[in-house]
Design a protein around this motif. Structure first.
Motif, PDB file in Angstrom:
ATOM      1  N   GLU A  18       0.248  -8.182  -1.609  1.00 36.89           N
ATOM      2  CA  GLU A  18      -0.799  -7.586  -2.230  1.00 36.89           C
ATOM      3  C   GLU A  18      -1.957  -8.243  -2.461  1.00 36.89           C
ATOM      4  O   GLU A  18      -1.668  -9.436  -2.837  1.00 36.89           O
ATOM      5  CB  GLU A  18       0.007  -7.087  -3.569  1.00 36.89           C
ATOM      6  CG  GLU A  18      -1.301  -6.249  -4.247  1.00 36.89           C
ATOM      7  CD  GLU A  18      -0.443  -5.694  -5.670  1.00 36.89           C
ATOM      8  OE1 GLU A  18      -0.839  -5.901  -6.619  1.00 36.89           O
ATOM      9  OE2 GLU A  18       0.652  -5.020  -5.453  1.00 36.89           O
ATOM     10  N   PRO A  19      -3.107  -7.839  -1.909  1.00 37.65           N
ATOM     11  CA  PRO A  19      -4.342  -8.658  -2.216  1.00 37.65           C
ATOM     12  C   PRO A  19      -5.044  -8.657  -3.520  1.00 37.65           C
ATOM     13  O   PRO A  19      -4.443  -7.735  -4.374  1.00 37.65           O
ATOM     14  CB  PRO A  19      -5.476  -7.933  -1.248  1.00 37.65           C
ATOM     15  CG  PRO A  19      -4.918  -6.480  -0.894  1.00 37.65           C
ATOM     16  CD  PRO A  19      -3.389  -6.401  -1.036  1.00 37.65           C
ATOM     17  N   PRO A  20      -5.626  -9.528  -4.026  1.00 36.63           N
ATOM     18  CA  PRO A  20      -6.090  -9.776  -5.364  1.00 36.63           C
ATOM     19  C   PRO A  20      -7.205  -8.615  -5.560  1.00 36.63           C
ATOM     20  O   PRO A  20      -7.803  -8.019  -4.618  1.00 36.63           O
ATOM     21  CB  PRO A  20      -6.651 -11.089  -5.542  1.00 36.63           C
ATOM     22  CG  PRO A  20      -7.320 -11.258  -3.762  1.00 36.63           C
ATOM     23  CD  PRO A  20      -6.199 -10.568  -3.017  1.00 36.63           C
ATOM     24  N   ASP A  21      -7.487  -8.375  -6.916  1.00 33.97           N
ATOM     25  CA  ASP A  21      -8.397  -7.384  -7.157  1.00 33.97           C
ATOM     26  C   ASP A  21      -8.456  -6.050  -6.634  1.00 33.97           C
ATOM     27  O   ASP A  21      -9.304  -5.315  -6.267  1.00 33.97           O
ATOM     28  CB  ASP A  21      -9.943  -8.145  -6.923  1.00 33.97           C
ATOM     29  CG  ASP A  21     -10.102  -9.220  -7.489  1.00 33.97           C
ATOM     30  OD1 ASP A  21      -9.623  -9.564  -8.676  1.00 33.97           O
ATOM     31  OD2 ASP A  21     -10.728 -10.301  -6.890  1.00 33.97           O
ATOM     32  N   LEU A  22      -7.264  -5.378  -6.722  1.00 35.60           N
ATOM     33  CA  LEU A  22      -6.928  -4.011  -6.193  1.00 35.60           C
ATOM     34  C   LEU A  22      -7.199  -3.138  -7.365  1.00 35.60           C
ATOM     35  O   LEU A  22      -7.151  -3.518  -8.324  1.00 35.60           O
ATOM     36  CB  LEU A  22      -5.556  -3.769  -5.959  1.00 35.60           C
ATOM     37  CG  LEU A  22      -5.074  -4.324  -4.597  1.00 35.60           C
ATOM     38  CD1 LEU A  22      -3.532  -4.434  -4.375  1.00 35.60           C
ATOM     39  CD2 LEU A  22      -5.556  -3.922  -3.351  1.00 35.60           C
ATOM     40  N   PRO A  23      -7.749  -1.919  -7.097  1.00 33.92           N
ATOM     41  CA  PRO A  23      -7.819  -0.861  -8.279  1.00 33.92           C
ATOM     42  C   PRO A  23      -6.658  -0.476  -8.746  1.00 33.92           C
ATOM     43  O   PRO A  23      -5.678  -0.638  -8.078  1.00 33.92           O
ATOM     44  CB  PRO A  23      -8.748   0.172  -7.403  1.00 33.92           C
ATOM     45  CG  PRO A  23      -8.979  -0.160  -6.002  1.00 33.92           C
ATOM     46  CD  PRO A  23      -8.164  -1.357  -5.532  1.00 33.92           C
ATOM     47  N   PRO A  24      -6.692  -0.107  -9.987  1.00 36.16           N
ATOM     48  CA  PRO A  24      -5.368   0.447 -10.464  1.00 36.16           C
ATOM     49  C   PRO A  24      -4.818   1.593  -9.576  1.00 36.16           C
ATOM     50  O   PRO A  24      -5.452   2.576  -9.033  1.00 36.16           O
ATOM     51  CB  PRO A  24      -5.792   0.943 -11.769  1.00 36.16           C
ATOM     52  CG  PRO A  24      -7.202   1.282 -11.835  1.00 36.16           C
ATOM     53  CD  PRO A  24      -7.761   0.232 -10.718  1.00 36.16           C
ATOM     54  N   PRO A  25      -3.569   1.590  -9.613  1.00 40.95           N
ATOM     55  CA  PRO A  25      -2.813   2.887  -8.952  1.00 40.95           C
ATOM     56  C   PRO A  25      -3.051   4.073  -9.556  1.00 40.95           C
ATOM     57  O   PRO A  25      -3.211   4.061 -10.750  1.00 40.95           O
ATOM     58  CB  PRO A  25      -1.346   2.431  -8.847  1.00 40.95           C
ATOM     59  CG  PRO A  25      -1.027   1.439 -10.015  1.00 40.95           C
ATOM     60  CD  PRO A  25      -2.488   0.667 -10.185  1.00 40.95           C
ATOM     61  N   LEU A  26      -2.822   5.210  -8.985  1.00 37.45           N
ATOM     62  CA  LEU A  26      -2.895   6.721  -9.370  1.00 37.45           C
ATOM     63  C   LEU A  26      -1.646   6.618 -10.143  1.00 37.45           C
ATOM     64  O   LEU A  26      -0.767   6.078  -9.838  1.00 37.45           O
ATOM     65  CB  LEU A  26      -3.177   7.515  -8.428  1.00 37.45           C
ATOM     66  CG  LEU A  26      -4.766   7.445  -7.451  1.00 37.45           C
ATOM     67  CD1 LEU A  26      -4.528   8.396  -6.494  1.00 37.45           C
ATOM     68  CD2 LEU A  26      -5.736   7.530  -8.406  1.00 37.45           C
ATOM     69  N   PRO A  27      -1.422   7.607 -10.965  1.00 38.74           N
ATOM     70  CA  PRO A  27      -0.354   8.107 -11.797  1.00 38.74           C
ATOM     71  C   PRO A  27       0.786   8.105 -10.885  1.00 38.74           C
ATOM     72  O   PRO A  27       0.824   8.863  -9.652  1.00 38.74           O
ATOM     73  CB  PRO A  27      -0.511   9.243 -12.590  1.00 38.74           C
ATOM     74  CG  PRO A  27      -2.106   9.204 -12.758  1.00 38.74           C
ATOM     75  CD  PRO A  27      -2.555   8.778 -11.279  1.00 38.74           C
ATOM     76  N   GLU A  28       1.975   7.598 -11.253  1.00 34.91           N
ATOM     77  CA  GLU A  28       3.283   7.529 -10.227  1.00 34.91           C
ATOM     78  C   GLU A  28       4.488   7.312 -11.281  1.00 34.91           C
ATOM     79  O   GLU A  28       4.284   6.763 -12.557  1.00 34.91           O
ATOM     80  CB  GLU A  28       3.117   6.588  -9.353  1.00 34.91           C
ATOM     81  CG  GLU A  28       3.140   5.122  -9.872  1.00 34.91           C
ATOM     82  CD  GLU A  28       2.921   3.926  -8.933  1.00 34.91           C
ATOM     83  OE1 GLU A  28       3.319   2.852  -9.241  1.00 34.91           O
ATOM     84  OE2 GLU A  28       2.507   4.097  -7.764  1.00 34.91           O
ATOM     85  N   PRO A  29       5.664   7.596 -10.728  1.00 35.55           N
ATOM     86  CA  PRO A  29       6.719   7.415 -11.453  1.00 35.55           C
ATOM     87  C   PRO A  29       7.293   5.985 -11.830  1.00 35.55           C
ATOM     88  O   PRO A  29       6.980   5.285 -10.868  1.00 35.55           O
ATOM     89  CB  PRO A  29       7.855   8.170 -10.890  1.00 35.55           C
ATOM     90  CG  PRO A  29       7.367   8.545  -9.807  1.00 35.55           C
ATOM     91  CD  PRO A  29       5.863   8.311  -9.862  1.00 35.55           C
ATOM     92  N   ALA A  30       7.650   5.378 -12.830  1.00 34.42           N
ATOM     93  CA  ALA A  30       8.123   4.066 -13.124  1.00 34.42           C
ATOM     94  C   ALA A  30       9.423   4.076 -12.143  1.00 34.42           C
ATOM     95  O   ALA A  30      10.082   4.864 -11.826  1.00 34.42           O
ATOM     96  CB  ALA A  30       8.475   3.885 -14.444  1.00 34.42           C
ATOM     97  N   VAL A  31       9.679   2.739 -11.844  1.00 32.15           N
ATOM     98  CA  VAL A  31      10.650   2.321 -11.040  1.00 32.15           C
ATOM     99  C   VAL A  31      12.257   2.964 -11.509  1.00 32.15           C
ATOM    100  O   VAL A  31      12.963   3.788 -10.783  1.00 32.15           O
ATOM    101  CB  VAL A  31      11.002   0.792 -10.953  1.00 32.15           C
ATOM    102  CG1 VAL A  31      12.381   0.569 -10.152  1.00 32.15           C
ATOM    103  CG2 VAL A  31       9.938   0.204 -10.192  1.00 32.15           C
ATOM    104  N   GLU A  32      12.403   2.882 -12.956  1.00 27.50           N
ATOM    105  CA  GLU A  32      13.620   3.364 -13.565  1.00 27.50           C
ATOM    106  C   GLU A  32      13.304   4.750 -13.502  1.00 27.50           C
ATOM    107  O   GLU A  32      14.641   5.679 -13.671  1.00 27.50           O
ATOM    108  CB  GLU A  32      13.786   2.657 -15.000  1.00 27.50           C
ATOM    109  CG  GLU A  32      12.412   3.209 -15.987  1.00 27.50           C
ATOM    110  CD  GLU A  32      11.318   2.196 -15.851  1.00 27.50           C
ATOM    111  OE1 GLU A  32      10.471   2.438 -16.598  1.00 27.50           O
ATOM    112  OE2 GLU A  32      11.346   1.208 -15.062  1.00 27.50           O
ATOM    113  N   ASP A  33      12.365   5.656 -13.268  1.00 27.16           N
ATOM    114  CA  ASP A  33      12.203   6.908 -13.250  1.00 27.16           C
ATOM    115  C   ASP A  33      12.434   7.634 -11.922  1.00 27.16           C
ATOM    116  O   ASP A  33      12.569   8.898 -11.719  1.00 27.16           O
ATOM    117  CB  ASP A  33      11.002   7.531 -13.608  1.00 27.16           C
ATOM    118  CG  ASP A  33      11.027   7.166 -15.246  1.00 27.16           C
ATOM    119  OD1 ASP A  33      12.038   6.993 -16.065  1.00 27.16           O
ATOM    120  OD2 ASP A  33       9.867   7.003 -15.932  1.00 27.16           O
ATOM    121  N   LEU A  34      12.763   6.788 -10.753  1.00 26.83           N
ATOM    122  CA  LEU A  34      12.719   7.455  -9.449  1.00 26.83           C
ATOM    123  C   LEU A  34      14.090   7.776  -9.458  1.00 26.83           C
ATOM    124  O   LEU A  34      15.237   7.403  -9.872  1.00 26.83           O
ATOM    125  CB  LEU A  34      12.496   6.382  -8.425  1.00 26.83           C
ATOM    126  CG  LEU A  34      11.234   5.514  -8.301  1.00 26.83           C
ATOM    127  CD1 LEU A  34      11.267   4.390  -7.366  1.00 26.83           C
ATOM    128  CD2 LEU A  34      10.162   6.377  -8.101  1.00 26.83           C
TER     129      LEU A  34
END
Length: 128
Positions: A18-34
């Motif tokens: 993962e490169p530095p300074d990425l924009p925040p991710p769009l809404p997604e489920p948390a790992v425990e909610d997959l």
């Protein structure tokens, strides 16, 4: 492009750092909610399965725009498919100005469903 293979001839999944300074991710489920049924439902569509497989095996950079896939589909259709993958927790999308870029949540999916991504990588798409 021919995917890389492991010593046993299986396709090798490419997990790029993962490169530095990425924009925040769009809404997604948390790992425990997959949820397995949600992930499998999203992967049941052959186009989405191709998208994930291409990201796993042929990524040239950390994340990709929908144009990188070379899919001959209307933009609205592609938007729907990429949203379905993100909402299922399979991909992570980030907004870069006017474009969205995607990558597979490899670590999250491997932690939750070990072996699932290996099956996706091993899948051979039908010709055409």
């Amino acid at each position: 492009m021919t995917p890389r293979t492991t010593d046993n001839g299986r396709p090798a999944i490419k997990a790029l750092p993962e490169p530095p300074d990425l924009p925040p991710p769009l809404p997604e489920p948390a790992v425990e909610d997959l949820r397995l049924e949600t992930v499998l439902a999203a992967l049941s569509d052959p186009l989405r399965l191709r998208i994930v497989r291409k990201l796993l095996l042929e990524s040239e950079q950390f994340d990709h725009t929908c144009g990188w896939f070379g899919l001959d589909r209307p933009k609205s259709s592609l938007t729907h498919h990429f949203k379905a993958l993100r909402e299922a927790g399979i991909t992570r999308q980030r907004q870069y100005g006017l474009e969205r870029r995607s990558h597979v949540r490899i670590a999250d999916l491997n932690a939750r469903f070990p072996g699932l991504l290996d099956l996706v990588a091993d899948w051979t798409p039908p010709e055409g």
